[in-house]
Design an enzyme around this catalytic site. Structure first.
Site, PDB file in Angstrom:
ATOM      1  N   GLY A  12       0.826  -1.198   0.000  1.00  0.00           N
ATOM      2  CA  GLY A  12       0.000   0.000   0.000  1.00  0.00           C
ATOM      3  C   GLY A  12       0.857   1.244   0.000  1.00  0.00           C
ATOM      4  O   GLY A  12       2.054   1.203   0.324  1.00  0.00           O
TER       5      GLY A  12
ATOM      6  N   GLY B 126       0.605  -5.151   0.700  1.00  0.00           N
ATOM      7  CA  GLY B 126      -0.589  -5.125  -0.131  1.00  0.00           C
ATOM      8  C   GLY B 126      -0.414  -5.810  -1.459  1.00  0.00           C
ATOM      9  O   GLY B 126      -1.397  -6.242  -2.074  1.00  0.00           O
TER      10      GLY B 126
ATOM     11  N   GLU C 199       5.849  -5.632   7.800  1.00  0.00           N
ATOM     12  CA  GLU C 199       5.201  -4.566   8.562  1.00  0.00           C
ATOM     13  C   GLU C 199       5.719  -4.373   9.984  1.00  0.00           C
ATOM     14  O   GLU C 199       5.657  -3.263  10.518  1.00  0.00           O
ATOM     15  CB  GLU C 199       3.686  -4.807   8.593  1.00  0.00           C
ATOM     16  CG  GLU C 199       2.981  -4.574   7.268  1.00  0.00           C
ATOM     17  CD  GLU C 199       3.082  -5.741   6.297  1.00  0.00           C
ATOM     18  OE1 GLU C 199       2.528  -5.643   5.193  1.00  0.00           O
ATOM     19  OE2 GLU C 199       3.707  -6.775   6.653  1.00  0.00           O
TER      20      GLU C 199
ATOM     21  N   ASP D 163      -1.049  -7.301   7.339  1.00  0.00           N
ATOM     22  CA  ASP D 163      -2.501  -7.176   7.203  1.00  0.00           C
ATOM     23  C   ASP D 163      -2.964  -7.812   5.899  1.00  0.00           C
ATOM     24  O   ASP D 163      -2.458  -8.837   5.510  1.00  0.00           O
ATOM     25  CB  ASP D 163      -2.915  -5.704   7.328  1.00  0.00           C
ATOM     26  CG  ASP D 163      -2.384  -4.825   6.200  1.00  0.00           C
ATOM     27  OD1 ASP D 163      -1.334  -5.151   5.607  1.00  0.00           O
ATOM     28  OD2 ASP D 163      -3.034  -3.788   5.903  1.00  0.00           O
TER      29      ASP D 163
END
Length: 362
Positions: free
Chosen positions: A69, A117, A140, A148
């Site tokens: 992301g 992502g 992360e 995530d």
């Protein structure tokens, strides 16, 4: 040369193949909110088109499919109190769930860098293809965040601790490891990808997943052995605990080169992120749907936007690039139960209706 006016997603059809090409090569195709929305629109069009036999996801440029992301957007938006970070996560996670439920064959070329992502847009494909250039990671914990896009689901489906290792360390995995970790299906040398895409585009409109599998198999090869997977017995033994403290103690007592190196890596990560991540993984392991995991991860993002470590981690990695984050708390012993609990408060606006269809892809 691409200009600033170039579309961030290129969508089209080649024969019977619906194509989605991520088109931010200078930013390693990192995802924006508009890209997520354009992917959804493309899926709507391909779902409705009876001439589309399969969908193919690729990334433009030579460096990779997608680096994740747009972290700088989340950093800037979070500091400014903008709703964009929450909107991004909400729509991205819903897209992840939709990709997992696609009925038409969905092929992802996981070539080059595939992180965060980028894993989320590819790991739910029915046909996940890695190459000699693949470098996949969920990094992360190194920026004060947690893996995530459903990582607490897809890193916990295996009957081993490889996913725990990948989530906590952020290790970059080459093709053999990606397959061994259950995150990809086939290895195809990168030079064969254009020819594979061409053959896929000539499949009949009613092609099945078995037809796509047979097509991919004709181009596939045996991947080089995975380096991390070779350590699976040690990983299973050392990462089987439910607290970070026990994992670190086991690594410290082991004494092997692998354990010492891994211990050194974990000591550079955000202590709070490590605790939150392990808790998410252990809860995800007993869930029966991806949606439940995404729901919990989405709830946790609210605490991310209030946390010190996320902004400090992104500052050190992306803004100032000094690679020297000052975590707070700096030590595991100083992370309180309340610090962790803040990440597990249910969201006031759930992602999914309680009666929505859930489960793995059909």
């Amino acid at each position: 040369m691409l200009s600033t006016s170039d579309p961030q997603i290129l969508v089209g059809r080649t024969g019977s193949l619906g194509r989605i090409r991520l088109n931010r090569p200078k930013a390693l195709n990192s995802l924006t909110l508009s890209m997520v929305r354009d992917i959804e629109k493309a899926l709507d069009a391909f779902d409705a088109d009876p001439e589309v036999a399969a969908v193919l996801l690729t990334g433009e440029g030579e460096r990779g499919l997608c680096a994740g992301g747009d972290i700088r957007m989340i950093y800037d938006g979070g500091k400014a109190g903008s709703p964009e970070p929450v909107d991004f996560w909400r729509e991205e996670y819903r897209m992840n769930a939709r990709l997992n439920r696609l009925r038409k064959p969905f092929v992802a070329f996981m070539d080059g860098i595939v992180m965060g992502g980028g894993v989320g847009v590819s790991v739910y494909a029915s046909h996940r293809i890695v190459t000699e250039r693949t470098r996949l990671a969920m990094p992360e914990t190194g920026i004060g965040f947690f893996p995530d896009v459903g990582a607490s689901w897809f890193l916990t489906r295996q009957q081993n601790e490889l996913g725990t290792y990948a989530a906590l360390t952020g290790a970059q995995l080459a093709a053999g490891d990606v397959i061994a970790f259950g995150l990809a299906d086939s290895y195809v040398p990168s030079e064969r990808l254009p020819a594979l895409a061409d053959v896929l585009s000539r499949l009949p409109a009613g092609a099945t997943r078995a037809d796509v599998s047979a097509t991919v198999a004709a181009f596939a090869d045996t991947p080089p052995p995975g380096q991390a997977a070779a350590e699976q017995p040690a990983i299973d033994r050392l990462f089987s605990f439910d607290t970070i403290e026990e994992i670190l103690e086991a690594l410290a007592q082991d004494g092997s080169d692998f354990a010492e190196k891994t211990l050194g890596v974990l000591r550079t990560k955000s202590p709070l992120s490590l605790k939150v991540t392990l808790r998410l993984l252990r809860l995800g392991r007993v869930e029966d749907s991806l949606e439940a995991c995404l729901e919990r991860e989405f709830s946790a993002t609210a605490a991310v936007l209030r946390s010190h470590d996320f902004y400090e981690g992104v500052r050190a990695a992306v803004v100032d690039k000094d690679r020297n984050p000052q975590w707070r708390p700096a030590q595991l012993d100083d992370v309180t139960t309340e610090d962790v609990a803040a990440f597990f408060k249910p969201s006031a606006e759930p992602l999914f209706a309680t009666d929505a269809g859930k489960g793995e892809r059909p």
